[in-house]
Design a protein around this motif. Structure first.
Motif, mmCIF file in Angstrom:
data_model
loop_
_atom_site.group_PDB
_atom_site.id
_atom_site.type_symbol
_atom_site.label_atom_id
_atom_site.label_comp_id
_atom_site.label_asym_id
_atom_site.label_seq_id
_atom_site.Cartn_x
_atom_site.Cartn_y
_atom_site.Cartn_z
ATOM 1 N N LYS A 85 0.292 6.071 12.990
ATOM 2 C CA LYS A 85 0.839 6.950 11.953
ATOM 3 C C LYS A 85 1.673 6.154 10.968
ATOM 4 N N THR A 86 2.488 5.238 11.476
ATOM 5 C CA THR A 86 3.316 4.407 10.599
ATOM 6 C C THR A 86 2.438 3.570 9.680
ATOM 7 N N ALA A 87 1.402 2.955 10.214
ATOM 8 C CA ALA A 87 0.494 2.145 9.399
ATOM 9 C C ALA A 87 -0.201 2.997 8.352
ATOM 10 N N THR A 88 -0.617 4.205 8.722
ATOM 11 C CA THR A 88 -1.274 5.103 7.777
ATOM 12 C C THR A 88 -0.347 5.444 6.619
ATOM 13 N N VAL A 89 0.876 5.815 6.931
ATOM 14 C CA VAL A 89 1.841 6.180 5.901
ATOM 15 C C VAL A 89 2.200 4.964 5.040
ATOM 16 N N ALA A 90 2.432 3.813 5.667
ATOM 17 C CA ALA A 90 2.782 2.598 4.922
ATOM 18 C C ALA A 90 1.659 2.184 3.979
ATOM 19 N N ASP A 91 0.415 2.394 4.383
ATOM 20 C CA ASP A 91 -0.719 2.072 3.514
ATOM 21 C C ASP A 91 -0.885 3.087 2.392
ATOM 22 N N ALA A 92 -0.608 4.369 2.683
ATOM 23 C CA ALA A 92 -0.850 5.433 1.713
ATOM 24 C C ALA A 92 0.252 5.574 0.668
ATOM 25 N N LEU A 93 1.492 5.337 1.057
ATOM 26 C CA LEU A 93 2.618 5.595 0.156
ATOM 27 C C LEU A 93 2.530 4.861 -1.175
ATOM 28 N N PRO A 94 2.222 3.563 -1.211
ATOM 29 C CA PRO A 94 2.131 2.902 -2.521
ATOM 30 C C PRO A 94 1.113 3.565 -3.457
ATOM 31 N N GLU A 95 -0.016 3.932 -2.921
ATOM 32 C CA GLU A 95 -1.038 4.584 -3.748
ATOM 33 C C GLU A 95 -0.549 5.937 -4.270
ATOM 34 N N LEU A 96 0.118 6.698 -3.421
ATOM 35 C CA LEU A 96 0.640 7.994 -3.828
ATOM 36 C C LEU A 96 1.695 7.843 -4.923
ATOM 37 N N ILE A 97 2.553 6.846 -4.794
ATOM 38 C CA ILE A 97 3.586 6.602 -5.806
ATOM 39 C C ILE A 97 2.954 6.180 -7.126
ATOM 40 N N GLN A 102 2.202 7.577 -12.447
ATOM 41 C CA GLN A 102 1.231 7.064 -13.427
ATOM 42 C C GLN A 102 1.501 5.600 -13.776
ATOM 43 N N ILE A 103 1.623 4.817 -12.733
ATOM 44 C CA ILE A 103 1.868 3.387 -12.900
ATOM 45 C C ILE A 103 0.531 2.713 -13.195
ATOM 46 N N PRO A 104 0.462 1.937 -14.279
ATOM 47 C CA PRO A 104 -0.800 1.281 -14.638
ATOM 48 C C PRO A 104 -1.314 0.369 -13.527
ATOM 49 N N SER A 105 -2.617 0.237 -13.428
ATOM 50 C CA SER A 105 -3.257 -0.506 -12.340
ATOM 51 C C SER A 105 -2.797 -1.961 -12.257
ATOM 52 N N GLU A 106 -2.410 -2.566 -13.372
ATOM 53 C CA GLU A 106 -1.977 -3.970 -13.306
ATOM 54 C C GLU A 106 -0.667 -4.160 -12.534
ATOM 55 N N PHE A 107 0.023 -3.068 -12.222
ATOM 56 C CA PHE A 107 1.266 -3.156 -11.457
ATOM 57 C C PHE A 107 1.129 -2.632 -10.026
ATOM 58 N N HIS A 108 -0.024 -2.121 -9.669
ATOM 59 C CA HIS A 108 -0.201 -1.539 -8.331
ATOM 60 C C HIS A 108 0.101 -2.533 -7.211
ATOM 61 N N HIS A 109 -0.236 -3.801 -7.407
ATOM 62 C CA HIS A 109 -0.010 -4.794 -6.350
ATOM 63 C C HIS A 109 1.480 -5.010 -6.050
ATOM 64 N N LEU A 110 2.351 -4.570 -6.937
ATOM 65 C CA LEU A 110 3.788 -4.746 -6.734
ATOM 66 C C LEU A 110 4.393 -3.692 -5.808
ATOM 67 N N ILE A 111 3.749 -2.549 -5.707
ATOM 68 C CA ILE A 111 4.260 -1.444 -4.900
ATOM 69 C C ILE A 111 3.704 -1.588 -3.493
ATOM 70 N N ARG A 112 4.585 -1.846 -2.536
ATOM 71 C CA ARG A 112 4.159 -2.095 -1.154
ATOM 72 C C ARG A 112 5.230 -1.616 -0.191
ATOM 73 N N VAL A 113 4.817 -1.353 1.019
ATOM 74 C CA VAL A 113 5.778 -1.140 2.102
ATOM 75 C C VAL A 113 5.763 -2.437 2.906
ATOM 76 N N VAL A 114 6.924 -3.077 2.983
ATOM 77 C CA VAL A 114 7.040 -4.406 3.590
ATOM 78 C C VAL A 114 8.221 -4.410 4.565
ATOM 79 N N ASP A 115 8.365 -5.494 5.297
ATOM 80 C CA ASP A 115 9.545 -5.681 6.142
ATOM 81 C C ASP A 115 10.621 -6.390 5.325
ATOM 82 N N GLY A 116 11.850 -5.928 5.472
ATOM 83 C CA GLY A 116 12.986 -6.553 4.811
ATOM 84 C C GLY A 116 14.140 -6.652 5.781
ATOM 85 N N ALA A 117 14.964 -7.670 5.611
ATOM 86 C CA ALA A 117 16.084 -7.917 6.524
ATOM 87 C C ALA A 117 17.349 -7.217 6.039
ATOM 88 N N HIS A 118 18.067 -6.640 6.972
ATOM 89 C CA HIS A 118 19.417 -6.140 6.697
ATOM 90 C C HIS A 118 20.365 -7.338 6.771
#
Length: 196
Positions: A85-97, A102-118
């Motif tokens: 479920k987590t993988a499904t949501v993490a994969d889907a969220l960037p596309e939904l956003i 209405q973010i142009p396709s040339e910027f789609h690669h910038l929107i991702r769910v990634v790991d980040g450090a606190h």
């Protein structure tokens, strides 16, 4: 000049235990990223740590965001476990956003769910709108302001340290004569700084 994310106590090399120390310099405010971290090629032969520009979510907040904003858009397959479920949501969220804002396709690669450090070294999920290696969504187009207002209650994104590329690395491609595949090694960072 004092560089961020260098080994502690003026050491010339990183030790695995330095990760938590280095994480203490993160996150950085949206407008407070030093010039030497804004690209992967500012200091010849060296690659800075990767910083993701975005919002810490965590797994629970990720589900809450999707359930609040896109309740009818994400479907789980029968028998999906928490990891699936987590993988499904993490994969889907960037596309939904990208679709919603209405973010142009040339910027789609910038929107991702990634790991980040606190700052304490714990890793968590981050909705990223860019990184210091590839750039971020253009601020003048109002995408960032709309995302922060509509999805994150007006909270600004921050620059968050990547737990996989957390230290300065020597870029062997820039220091060799023959073109090679990029390989990175943890060597002496650009400047060893003594910290108080």
């Amino acid at each position: 000049m004092e560089f961020l994310f260098v080994p502690p106590n003026g050491h010339a090399r990183y030790a695995p235990s330095d990760y938590r120390f280095v994480c203490q310099s993160s996150p950085l405010a949206l407008d407070e990223v030093p010039f030497y971290l804004q690209s992967d090629s500012v200091i010849p032969g060296w690659r800075p740590p990767r910083l993701w520009c975005g919002w810490h979510l965590g797994e629970e907040a990720l589900f809450e965001l999707v359930e609040r904003q896109y309740p009818s858009r994400v479907r789980y397959t029968k028998g999906s476990n928490r990891l699936m479920k987590t993988a499904t949501v993490a994969d889907a969220l960037p596309e939904l956003i990208c679709e919603e804002f209405q973010i142009p396709s040339e910027f789609h690669h910038l929107i991702r769910v990634v790991d980040g450090a606190h700052s304490d070294g714990r890793a968590d999920m981050v909705l990223s709108i860019g990184c210091n290696y590839k750039g971020m969504l253009p601020r003048e187009a109002d995408y960032i302001d709309r995302i922060k207002r509509e999805l994150f209650n007006g909270v600004d994104p921050e620059w968050v340290l990547c737990p996989m590329r957390w230290c300065w690395t020597q870029d062997k491609q820039q220091t060799s004569v023959a073109p090679q595949k990029k390989t990175y090694t943890s060597a002496t960072p650009p400047v060893a700084v003594t910290r108080a």
